[in-house]
Write a protein that holds these residues in place. Structure first.
Motif, PDB file in Angstrom:
ATOM      1  N   GLU A  61      38.333   4.835 -18.632  1.00 42.61           N
ATOM      2  CA  GLU A  61      39.071   5.213 -17.431  1.00 42.61           C
ATOM      3  C   GLU A  61      38.250   5.119 -16.155  1.00 42.61           C
ATOM      4  O   GLU A  61      38.793   4.840 -15.088  1.00 42.61           O
ATOM      5  CB  GLU A  61      39.649   6.615 -17.602  1.00 42.61           C
ATOM      6  CG  GLU A  61      40.725   6.656 -18.677  1.00 42.61           C
ATOM      7  CD  GLU A  61      41.105   8.053 -19.115  1.00 42.61           C
ATOM      8  OE1 GLU A  61      40.580   9.041 -18.552  1.00 42.61           O
ATOM      9  OE2 GLU A  61      41.929   8.167 -20.036  1.00 42.61           O
ATOM     10  N   GLU A  62      36.943   5.348 -16.245  1.00 40.53           N
ATOM     11  CA  GLU A  62      36.110   5.372 -15.038  1.00 40.53           C
ATOM     12  C   GLU A  62      35.158   4.194 -14.908  1.00 40.53           C
ATOM     13  O   GLU A  62      34.857   3.784 -13.800  1.00 40.53           O
ATOM     14  CB  GLU A  62      35.307   6.677 -14.980  1.00 40.53           C
ATOM     15  CG  GLU A  62      36.189   7.906 -14.874  1.00 40.53           C
ATOM     16  CD  GLU A  62      35.407   9.193 -14.775  1.00 40.53           C
ATOM     17  OE1 GLU A  62      34.172   9.150 -14.566  1.00 40.53           O
ATOM     18  OE2 GLU A  62      36.026  10.260 -14.908  1.00 40.53           O
ATOM     19  N   ILE A  63      34.664   3.657 -16.023  1.00 37.85           N
ATOM     20  CA  ILE A  63      33.640   2.611 -15.958  1.00 37.85           C
ATOM     21  C   ILE A  63      34.243   1.227 -16.212  1.00 37.85           C
ATOM     22  O   ILE A  63      34.146   0.327 -15.383  1.00 37.85           O
ATOM     23  CB  ILE A  63      32.493   2.884 -16.955  1.00 37.85           C
ATOM     24  CG1 ILE A  63      31.937   4.312 -16.806  1.00 37.85           C
ATOM     25  CG2 ILE A  63      31.395   1.836 -16.814  1.00 37.85           C
ATOM     26  CD1 ILE A  63      31.310   4.634 -15.478  1.00 37.85           C
ATOM     27  N   LEU A  64      34.880   1.054 -17.365  1.00 38.54           N
ATOM     28  CA  LEU A  64      35.421  -0.265 -17.711  1.00 38.54           C
ATOM     29  C   LEU A  64      36.614  -0.652 -16.850  1.00 38.54           C
ATOM     30  O   LEU A  64      36.966  -1.830 -16.783  1.00 38.54           O
ATOM     31  CB  LEU A  64      35.792  -0.314 -19.197  1.00 38.54           C
ATOM     32  CG  LEU A  64      34.603  -0.202 -20.159  1.00 38.54           C
ATOM     33  CD1 LEU A  64      35.086  -0.171 -21.600  1.00 38.54           C
ATOM     34  CD2 LEU A  64      33.601  -1.323 -19.942  1.00 38.54           C
ATOM     35  N   VAL A  69      32.371  -3.644 -12.636  1.00 41.48           N
ATOM     36  CA  VAL A  69      31.835  -3.568 -13.995  1.00 41.48           C
ATOM     37  C   VAL A  69      32.595  -4.530 -14.912  1.00 41.48           C
ATOM     38  O   VAL A  69      31.998  -5.346 -15.615  1.00 41.48           O
ATOM     39  CB  VAL A  69      31.922  -2.119 -14.541  1.00 41.48           C
ATOM     40  CG1 VAL A  69      31.495  -2.054 -16.010  1.00 41.48           C
ATOM     41  CG2 VAL A  69      31.078  -1.170 -13.696  1.00 41.48           C
ATOM     42  N   ALA A  70      33.920  -4.428 -14.893  1.00 44.46           N
ATOM     43  CA  ALA A  70      34.743  -5.255 -15.778  1.00 44.46           C
ATOM     44  C   ALA A  70      34.522  -6.743 -15.520  1.00 44.46           C
ATOM     45  O   ALA A  70      34.370  -7.522 -16.471  1.00 44.46           O
ATOM     46  CB  ALA A  70      36.216  -4.893 -15.615  1.00 44.46           C
ATOM     47  N   ASP A  71      34.481  -7.143 -14.262  1.00 45.24           N
ATOM     48  CA  ASP A  71      34.308  -8.560 -13.940  1.00 45.24           C
ATOM     49  C   ASP A  71      32.963  -9.086 -14.430  1.00 45.24           C
ATOM     50  O   ASP A  71      32.871 -10.203 -14.947  1.00 45.24           O
ATOM     51  CB  ASP A  71      34.462  -8.803 -12.438  1.00 45.24           C
ATOM     52  CG  ASP A  71      35.893  -8.627 -11.950  1.00 45.24           C
ATOM     53  OD1 ASP A  71      36.821  -8.542 -12.790  1.00 45.24           O
ATOM     54  OD2 ASP A  71      36.083  -8.556 -10.718  1.00 45.24           O
ATOM     55  N   TYR A  72      31.911  -8.276 -14.280  1.00 39.30           N
ATOM     56  CA  TYR A  72      30.584  -8.710 -14.736  1.00 39.30           C
ATOM     57  C   TYR A  72      30.566  -8.871 -16.255  1.00 39.30           C
ATOM     58  O   TYR A  72      30.086  -9.880 -16.786  1.00 39.30           O
ATOM     59  CB  TYR A  72      29.485  -7.725 -14.302  1.00 39.30           C
ATOM     60  CG  TYR A  72      28.127  -8.235 -14.681  1.00 39.30           C
ATOM     61  CD1 TYR A  72      27.463  -9.149 -13.870  1.00 39.30           C
ATOM     62  CD2 TYR A  72      27.532  -7.872 -15.881  1.00 39.30           C
ATOM     63  CE1 TYR A  72      26.229  -9.671 -14.239  1.00 39.30           C
ATOM     64  CE2 TYR A  72      26.300  -8.392 -16.263  1.00 39.30           C
ATOM     65  CZ  TYR A  72      25.654  -9.287 -15.429  1.00 39.30           C
ATOM     66  OH  TYR A  72      24.444  -9.811 -15.809  1.00 39.30           O
ATOM     67  N   LYS A 142      28.308   4.614 -13.900  1.00 43.35           N
ATOM     68  CA  LYS A 142      28.535   3.205 -13.592  1.00 43.35           C
ATOM     69  C   LYS A 142      27.244   2.394 -13.519  1.00 43.35           C
ATOM     70  O   LYS A 142      27.150   1.335 -14.138  1.00 43.35           O
ATOM     71  CB  LYS A 142      29.293   3.078 -12.269  1.00 43.35           C
ATOM     72  CG  LYS A 142      29.413   1.645 -11.769  1.00 43.35           C
ATOM     73  CD  LYS A 142      30.094   1.534 -10.433  1.00 43.35           C
ATOM     74  CE  LYS A 142      30.117   0.097  -9.943  1.00 43.35           C
ATOM     75  NZ  LYS A 142      30.873  -0.051  -8.696  1.00 43.35           N
ATOM     76  N   TRP A 143      26.273   2.853 -12.760  1.00 40.58           N
ATOM     77  CA  TRP A 143      25.101   2.016 -12.512  1.00 40.58           C
ATOM     78  C   TRP A 143      24.204   1.892 -13.730  1.00 40.58           C
ATOM     79  O   TRP A 143      23.657   0.819 -13.990  1.00 40.58           O
ATOM     80  CB  TRP A 143      24.342   2.496 -11.271  1.00 40.58           C
ATOM     81  CG  TRP A 143      25.190   2.292 -10.063  1.00 40.58           C
ATOM     82  CD1 TRP A 143      25.825   3.239  -9.316  1.00 40.58           C
ATOM     83  CD2 TRP A 143      25.584   1.036  -9.498  1.00 40.58           C
ATOM     84  NE1 TRP A 143      26.574   2.654  -8.321  1.00 40.58           N
ATOM     85  CE2 TRP A 143      26.441   1.302  -8.407  1.00 40.58           C
ATOM     86  CE3 TRP A 143      25.301  -0.296  -9.808  1.00 40.58           C
ATOM     87  CZ2 TRP A 143      27.007   0.291  -7.635  1.00 40.58           C
ATOM     88  CZ3 TRP A 143      25.868  -1.292  -9.034  1.00 40.58           C
ATOM     89  CH2 TRP A 143      26.705  -0.995  -7.969  1.00 40.58           C
ATOM     90  N   THR A 144      24.038   2.947 -14.496  1.00 40.74           N
ATOM     91  CA  THR A 144      23.247   2.845 -15.726  1.00 40.74           C
ATOM     92  C   THR A 144      23.938   1.876 -16.675  1.00 40.74           C
ATOM     93  O   THR A 144      23.307   1.002 -17.275  1.00 40.74           O
ATOM     94  CB  THR A 144      23.089   4.227 -16.389  1.00 40.74           C
ATOM     95  OG1 THR A 144      22.510   5.128 -15.450  1.00 40.74           O
ATOM     96  CG2 THR A 144      22.213   4.146 -17.641  1.00 40.74           C
ATOM     97  N   PHE A 145      25.248   2.026 -16.814  1.00 41.27           N
ATOM     98  CA  PHE A 145      26.045   1.181 -17.695  1.00 41.27           C
ATOM     99  C   PHE A 145      25.947  -0.282 -17.268  1.00 41.27           C
ATOM    100  O   PHE A 145      25.590  -1.154 -18.067  1.00 41.27           O
ATOM    101  CB  PHE A 145      27.497   1.671 -17.640  1.00 41.27           C
ATOM    102  CG  PHE A 145      28.386   1.119 -18.704  1.00 41.27           C
ATOM    103  CD1 PHE A 145      28.537   1.773 -19.911  1.00 41.27           C
ATOM    104  CD2 PHE A 145      29.107  -0.051 -18.490  1.00 41.27           C
ATOM    105  CE1 PHE A 145      29.376   1.279 -20.896  1.00 41.27           C
ATOM    106  CE2 PHE A 145      29.950  -0.548 -19.466  1.00 41.27           C
ATOM    107  CZ  PHE A 145      30.083   0.112 -20.674  1.00 41.27           C
ATOM    108  N   LEU A 146      26.259  -0.558 -16.010  1.00 41.93           N
ATOM    109  CA  LEU A 146      26.246  -1.926 -15.504  1.00 41.93           C
ATOM    110  C   LEU A 146      24.846  -2.524 -15.550  1.00 41.93           C
ATOM    111  O   LEU A 146      24.660  -3.682 -15.940  1.00 41.93           O
ATOM    112  CB  LEU A 146      26.800  -1.966 -14.077  1.00 41.93           C
ATOM    113  CG  LEU A 146      26.917  -3.340 -13.424  1.00 41.93           C
ATOM    114  CD1 LEU A 146      27.767  -4.292 -14.254  1.00 41.93           C
ATOM    115  CD2 LEU A 146      27.485  -3.198 -12.010  1.00 41.93           C
ATOM    116  N   ASN A 147      23.844  -1.748 -15.181  1.00 43.79           N
ATOM    117  CA  ASN A 147      22.474  -2.264 -15.189  1.00 43.79           C
ATOM    118  C   ASN A 147      21.990  -2.589 -16.597  1.00 43.79           C
ATOM    119  O   ASN A 147      21.195  -3.513 -16.771  1.00 43.79           O
ATOM    120  CB  ASN A 147      21.517  -1.294 -14.490  1.00 43.79           C
ATOM    121  CG  ASN A 147      21.673  -1.340 -12.988  1.00 43.79           C
ATOM    122  OD1 ASN A 147      22.217  -2.295 -12.432  1.00 43.79           O
ATOM    123  ND2 ASN A 147      21.217  -0.304 -12.321  1.00 43.79           N
TER     124      ASN A 147
END
Length: 183
Positions: A61-64, A69-72, A142-147
């Motif tokens: 709900e918040e990250i994906l 995030v999703a596009d990357y 978000k940033w930990t996940f994406l990074n």
């Protein structure tokens, strides 16, 4: 419990797991999925979730659901979802036939969500747990996940900059560019 001020609907499947329409539906033959991902110019990520997991719901709900995030992830990774307690057949990279739940036990995954990042190719007949280049257990911001996805894409695991140092450097760069507050 968790709120970003944005509301994104997350579809829940018959198995009780939250879904993204860009998750890959496969036969869960991990070696085949890795080859397919490579043909698409992507890396394979296995994601373990379970019914009723509040952290999985938060991640969806918040990250994906965040377009950045999703596009990357969609551009660089093939994501295959596993049910930590599921009965679907799985074929490990060592050729062993398992169910999702026996695979989770064999590979030592005990938390949901857990992201398992695999190498570009398999040259040896070893189980997923020995081939994984990185495992990310739990839900993060978000940033930990994406990074983590960026670090794996850049093959940071092959270098000498540990993920935590990479992450701190990226956060500082974002702050310096005014793209991130001081939080």
């Amino acid at each position: 419990l968790f709120s970003t001020g944005l509301s994104f609907a997350s579809e829940v499947g018959e198995d009780g797991l939250h879904k993204q329409d860009w998750f890959a539906l496969t036969f869960k033959d991990v070696a085949d999925d890795m080859a397919s991902a490579q043909e698409e110019g992507k890396r394979l990520v296995l994601i373990f979730e379970q019914r009723g997991c509040i952290y999985c719901a938060k991640m969806h709900e918040e990250i994906l659901s965040d377009p950045e995030v999703a596009d990357y992830i969609k551009a660089n990774f093939k994501v295959v979802q596993f049910n930590m307690f599921g009965d679907e057949e799985v074929i490990d990279t060592d050729g062993e036939e398992l169910t999702e739940k026996t695979a989770a036990r064999k590979w030592g995954f005990a938390f949901t969500p857990t992201m398992v990042f695999l190498p570009e190719t398999v040259s040896e007949s070893k189980p997923v747990s020995q081939l994984a280049v990185q495992v990310m257990p739990g839900a993060f911001g978000k940033w930990t996940f994406l990074n983590m996805f960026k670090w794996v894409k850049e093959k940071g695991y092959e270098g000498d900059e540990h993920f935590q140092k990479y992450h701190a450097r990226i956060i500082e760069e974002l702050r310096a560019e005014g793209k991130l507050g001081a939080e």
